[in-house]
Design a protein around this motif. Structure first.
Motif, PDB file in Angstrom:
ATOM      1  N   ASN A 128       3.245  -3.483   9.820  1.00 55.72           N
ATOM      2  CA  ASN A 128       2.871  -2.553   8.761  1.00 55.72           C
ATOM      3  C   ASN A 128       2.285  -1.325   9.449  1.00 55.72           C
ATOM      4  OD1 ASN A 128       1.502  -1.102   6.776  1.00 55.72           O
ATOM      5  ND2 ASN A 128       0.028  -2.721   6.328  1.00 55.72           N
ATOM      6  N   ALA A 129       3.105  -0.271   9.608  1.00 54.57           N
ATOM      7  CA  ALA A 129       2.628   0.913  10.319  1.00 54.57           C
ATOM      8  C   ALA A 129       3.446   2.174  10.043  1.00 54.57           C
ATOM      9  CB  ALA A 129       2.609   0.665  11.837  1.00 54.57           C
ATOM     10  N   LEU A 130       4.641   2.044   9.500  1.00 53.96           N
ATOM     11  CA  LEU A 130       5.499   3.211   9.290  1.00 53.96           C
ATOM     12  C   LEU A 130       5.163   3.832   7.932  1.00 53.96           C
ATOM     13  CD1 LEU A 130       8.015   4.743  10.570  1.00 53.96           C
ATOM     14  CD2 LEU A 130       9.342   3.516   8.845  1.00 53.96           C
ATOM     15  N   GLN A 131       4.569   5.014   7.954  1.00 49.25           N
ATOM     16  CA  GLN A 131       4.133   5.671   6.729  1.00 49.25           C
ATOM     17  C   GLN A 131       5.170   6.690   6.258  1.00 49.25           C
ATOM     18  OE1 GLN A 131       0.290   7.271   7.943  1.00 49.25           O
ATOM     19  NE2 GLN A 131      -0.726   5.427   7.195  1.00 49.25           N
ATOM     20  N   LEU A 132       5.463   6.638   4.966  1.00 49.20           N
ATOM     21  CA  LEU A 132       6.461   7.522   4.362  1.00 49.20           C
ATOM     22  C   LEU A 132       5.785   8.376   3.297  1.00 49.20           C
ATOM     23  CD1 LEU A 132       9.191   4.778   3.945  1.00 49.20           C
ATOM     24  CD2 LEU A 132       9.178   6.584   5.671  1.00 49.20           C
ATOM     25  N   PHE A 133       6.050   9.694   3.327  1.00 51.87           N
ATOM     26  CA  PHE A 133       5.404  10.633   2.416  1.00 51.87           C
ATOM     27  C   PHE A 133       6.407  11.164   1.394  1.00 51.87           C
ATOM     28  CE2 PHE A 133       3.255  11.240   6.619  1.00 51.87           C
ATOM     29  CZ  PHE A 133       2.107  10.533   6.302  1.00 51.87           C
ATOM     30  N   GLY A 134       5.865  11.543   0.226  1.00 53.99           N
ATOM     31  CA  GLY A 134       6.693  12.169  -0.796  1.00 53.99           C
ATOM     32  C   GLY A 134       7.650  11.235  -1.492  1.00 53.99           C
ATOM     33  N   VAL A 135       7.339   9.941  -1.510  1.00 57.10           N
ATOM     34  CA  VAL A 135       8.223   8.961  -2.137  1.00 57.10           C
ATOM     35  C   VAL A 135       7.806   8.767  -3.596  1.00 57.10           C
ATOM     36  CG1 VAL A 135       9.119   6.611  -2.058  1.00 57.10           C
ATOM     37  CG2 VAL A 135       8.493   7.785   0.069  1.00 57.10           C
ATOM     38  N   ASP A 136       8.764   8.888  -4.500  1.00 60.61           N
ATOM     39  CA  ASP A 136       8.533   8.595  -5.912  1.00 60.61           C
ATOM     40  C   ASP A 136       9.105   7.211  -6.193  1.00 60.61           C
ATOM     41  OD1 ASP A 136       8.371   8.337  -8.625  1.00 60.61           O
ATOM     42  OD2 ASP A 136       9.479  10.174  -9.108  1.00 60.61           O
ATOM     43  N   PRO A 137       8.258   6.188  -6.311  1.00 57.26           N
ATOM     44  CA  PRO A 137       8.782   4.826  -6.479  1.00 57.26           C
ATOM     45  C   PRO A 137       9.486   4.604  -7.808  1.00 57.26           C
ATOM     46  CG  PRO A 137       6.391   4.863  -6.693  1.00 57.26           C
ATOM     47  CD  PRO A 137       6.788   6.222  -6.243  1.00 57.26           C
ATOM     48  N   PHE A 138       9.354   5.549  -8.752  1.00 55.94           N
ATOM     49  CA  PHE A 138      10.031   5.421 -10.044  1.00 55.94           C
ATOM     50  C   PHE A 138      11.429   6.052 -10.028  1.00 55.94           C
ATOM     51  CE2 PHE A 138       5.407   5.793 -11.294  1.00 55.94           C
ATOM     52  CZ  PHE A 138       5.221   4.431 -11.388  1.00 55.94           C
ATOM     53  N   ASP A 139      11.782   6.687  -8.920  1.00 59.76           N
ATOM     54  CA  ASP A 139      13.078   7.367  -8.800  1.00 59.76           C
ATOM     55  C   ASP A 139      13.930   6.628  -7.765  1.00 59.76           C
ATOM     56  OD1 ASP A 139      15.245   9.004  -8.395  1.00 59.76           O
ATOM     57  OD2 ASP A 139      14.084  10.799  -7.899  1.00 59.76           O
ATOM     58  N   PRO A 140      14.968   5.915  -8.191  1.00 58.69           N
ATOM     59  CA  PRO A 140      15.797   5.160  -7.233  1.00 58.69           C
ATOM     60  C   PRO A 140      16.350   6.029  -6.109  1.00 58.69           C
ATOM     61  CG  PRO A 140      16.342   4.544  -9.488  1.00 58.69           C
ATOM     62  CD  PRO A 140      15.419   5.735  -9.578  1.00 58.69           C
ATOM     63  N   LYS A 141      16.670   7.288  -6.404  1.00 54.33           N
ATOM     64  CA  LYS A 141      17.178   8.179  -5.364  1.00 54.33           C
ATOM     65  C   LYS A 141      16.110   8.448  -4.314  1.00 54.33           C
ATOM     66  CE  LYS A 141      19.386  12.690  -4.642  1.00 54.33           C
ATOM     67  NZ  LYS A 141      19.887  13.925  -5.304  1.00 54.33           N
TER      68      LYS A 141
END
Length: 647
Positions: free
Chosen positions: A307-320
């Protein structure tokens, strides 16, 4: 566990027995300590991997149940098991394409726990004294430890559910939506409309619905109010990073031994944490991804999950957006692994072996419930009369962008989770458990942890029984001290330990400026770290105050529309010059849009009753204001301008 007996410890006629017993205990403790010492020092051969057990799932649910639990994450399992053990018929249903129970743990691969430990240490070395026992403890006793094999975990969840004949499990539905009755005074959830795997739809009625989805999806559709991300701090578009947990293969006992032997790496039997210089990994896109120090959980197939790879700007409600996040992870991780191999000899033979099927999403919705847990609750180590669980985990605010690494805001000793925090505003027939319950975004950094959510789930399942028995809504139940006491007794009988507590006030609470500190922490510009060192006596400076007032303006934009930076004109080195009372008053007044001058600002704030006599008496040196002095001034002005008191 050994329990003290009053006859042994207080009867003078049994001194010899006490002496012998004490000697036996001392020997047992030494032996246990030796075993634990060896266990921590020597890498163990891992058990043989287990086969994933099939989860019995009904093809079609009944038309009515006492309780529907939506979501098969750990909180949902706890809620379903609790409701069933309390005599309720239960449908445990999931709206994702899952083949196992445990959600975030077993499909998001978050296989390392963040437990809340009791301030009272366990008597035996190697044993943990968790604040939240009950169903969480029963599950924990079936896995390897604070890090665990995800197949072991999935089977443990499966067996807890399979042992309850009142639970029907329904997996792989296409959708779940609440059935909302608008005819009563408040909107009331009466069940779910479910689209089955074959595309057919049906309505399933229930006396109670427990929303155990990670994002409180059922509650949102039903019209429950929420804030999103850090909206309560004026940062609606900001939330903690999403993580793609990944697997590395070829981690033999010898490789594991070298990993945990590295300087700066902490570890226990199945966990390791450290490698903090991975923060320096040269990411390919700072707007989307970065690495942090490694949290490692060992698996039984000679692999590890990281657990270490951080992802920014992700909208978990948008499948795309979710698919783009996976694309970013798939592109970055081979580079990350190559970097590890070059940097750390013990990683030279490992291979990238996959990415978790589900993302680890830390933060989305924050429900507005009958009680909203605040950071002041954690600062004060507060108990609540309607306690259903406890927290003590550090307030862990993860990165929100590449430039903000995150922080440990503070470390509470123990605080209570109120039942009211799982009861939503405006909608009846529904409880919300898990990370989207009614917590402000700052205390969410501690309360979002899974053991806390499982305690809330267990309470929700038991509350469904009592609400039906007493013919009351959950909102009415949440206001009844008599029924809450029944709930607590019921939970205690079923393995929880929900007793009133009192924590000796921490040092920072005894400071004369503690009311100001509470305001500063609540608005997000004071941090104490894991040692709760808030640097109250450090001398402030003009530049720091400007940054602070910009944060105040972000939290209270309607009241603070001015530009505090104008106060820096003519100051040569604002980041090193001591902050005077005159300069502080001028900066704060400008932030509030109050026309004044440096010479008149202090008296003007006093005339407008925006600075209290209490605050002025705590200032020892008007030529060198401390952080504590500044916090008290800001607390006063915020109260005067907005009416907000952070208590």
């Amino acid at each position: 566990m050994f329990k003290r007996s009053s006859s042994i410890f207080y009867n003078n006629n049994q001194r010899k027995y006490r002496k012998g017993l004490a000697s036996a205990i001392a020997i047992a403790l030494l032996l246990a300590a030796a075993v634990v010492f060896i266990w921590l020092r020597e890498p163990l051969e891992t058990p043989a991997p287990a086969e994933l057990l099939e989860v019995p799932s009904v093809a079609k649910p009944k038309e009515e149940y006492d309780v529907i639990v939506a979501g098969t994450d750990p909180e949902g399992v706890a809620a379903a098991v609790s409701a069933a053990r309390n005599g309720q018929s239960v449908l445990l249903v999931d709206g994702r394409n899952r083949d196992r129970l445990g959600g975030l743990m077993t499909l998001g691969w978050l296989n390392s726990l963040d437990p809340s430990y009791s301030p009272k240490k366990a008597l035996l070395p190697g044993k943990h004294n968790f604040l939240n026992k009950g169903i969480f403890q029963q599950w924990y006793d079936r896995v390897e430890g604070t890090s665990f094999d995800i197949i072991t975990a999935a089977n443990a969840f499966r067996n807890l559910v399979a042992n309850e004949n009142r639970i029907d499990v329904l997996l792989k539905t296409q959708s779940m939506r609440p059935l909302v009755d608008h005819s009563s005074v408040a909107r009331t959830v009466r069940g779910l409309s479910i689209t089955l795997a074959d595309g057919t739809s049906m309505s399933v009625q229930a006396k109670a619905v427990i929303d155990a989805t990670q994002d409180a999806d059922i509650a949102d559709i039903a019209g429950v109010p929420f804030t999103y991300g850090r909206e309560d701090l004026g940062e609606k578009d900001s939330k903690m990073a999403v993580t793609a947990v990944f697997r590395l293969a070829n981690v033999t006992p010898d490789v594991w031994g070298k990993m945990i032997a590295r300087e700066g790496v902490g570890h226990d039997g199945h966990s390791a944490w450290g490698y903090h210089d991975m923060w320096d990994y040269p990411t390919t896109d700072k707007t989307k991804v970065r690495m942090r120090g490694l949290n490692i959980g060992r698996q039984n197939d000679h692999s590890i999950l990281i657990n270490a790879l951080q992802l920014f700007g992700v909208d978990p409600f948008d499948p795309k957006s979710v698919e783009q996040a996976y694309e970013t992870a798939r592109r970055e991780l081979p580079l990350v692994v190559d970097y590890m191999k070059d940097k750390y000899p013990e990683f030279q033979q490992v291979e990238l072996a996959g990415i978790a099927p589900e993302l680890y999403v830390r933060e989305t919705r924050h429900m507005i419930g009958e009680y909203r847990l605040s950071i002041a609750d954690l600062l004060d180590n507060r108990d609540h009369w309607d306690r259903i669980g406890f927290g003590s985990y550090s307030v862990d605010i993860q990165s929100t962008s590449y430039d903000f690494r995150g922080t440990i805001l503070m470390k509470p000793k123990q605080y209570a989770i109120p039942f009211r925090s799982i009861v939503p505003k405006e909608v009846d027939g529904l409880l919300v458990v898990g990370r989207s319950a009614s917590y402000d975004s700052l205390p969410h950094g501690s309360a979002r942890t899974i053991p806390v959510g499982m305690a809330a789930g267990q309470a929700a399942g038991a509350a469904a029984k009592l609400a039906a028995e007493h013919k009351v809504t959950f909102r009415q139940l949440s206001a009844s001290k008599d029924i809450i006491e029944q709930l607590q007794r019921l939970l205690n009988d079923q393995g929880m330990e929900l007793k009133p507590f009192r924590i000796d006030p921490p040092v920072y609470t005894k400071h004369a400026s503690y009311p100001g500190l509470k305001a500063a922490v609540s608005m997000g510009f004071a941090f104490g770290g894991s040692q709760n060192d808030f640097e109250l006596e450090d001398v402030s400076n003009p530049q720091r105050l400007v940054h602070t007032m910009l944060q105040v303006r972000q939290v209270h934009p309607d009241a603070f529309k001015g530009n505090p930076s104008e106060a820096l004109e003519g100051i040569g080195e604002p980041d090193t010059a001591p902050l005077t009372l005159e300069q502080a008053a001028f900066t704060i007044a400008l932030s509030a849009g109050l026309p004044t001058s440096p010479e008149q600002a202090r008296s003007m704030l006093g005339t407008r009753q925006l600075l209290s006599a209490e605050t002025m008496t705590t200032i020892k040196n008007p030529q060198k204001l401390t952080n504590a002095d500044v916090y008290m001034m800001i607390r006063d002005v915020v109260k005067g301008m907005t009416g907000t008191v952070y208590e």
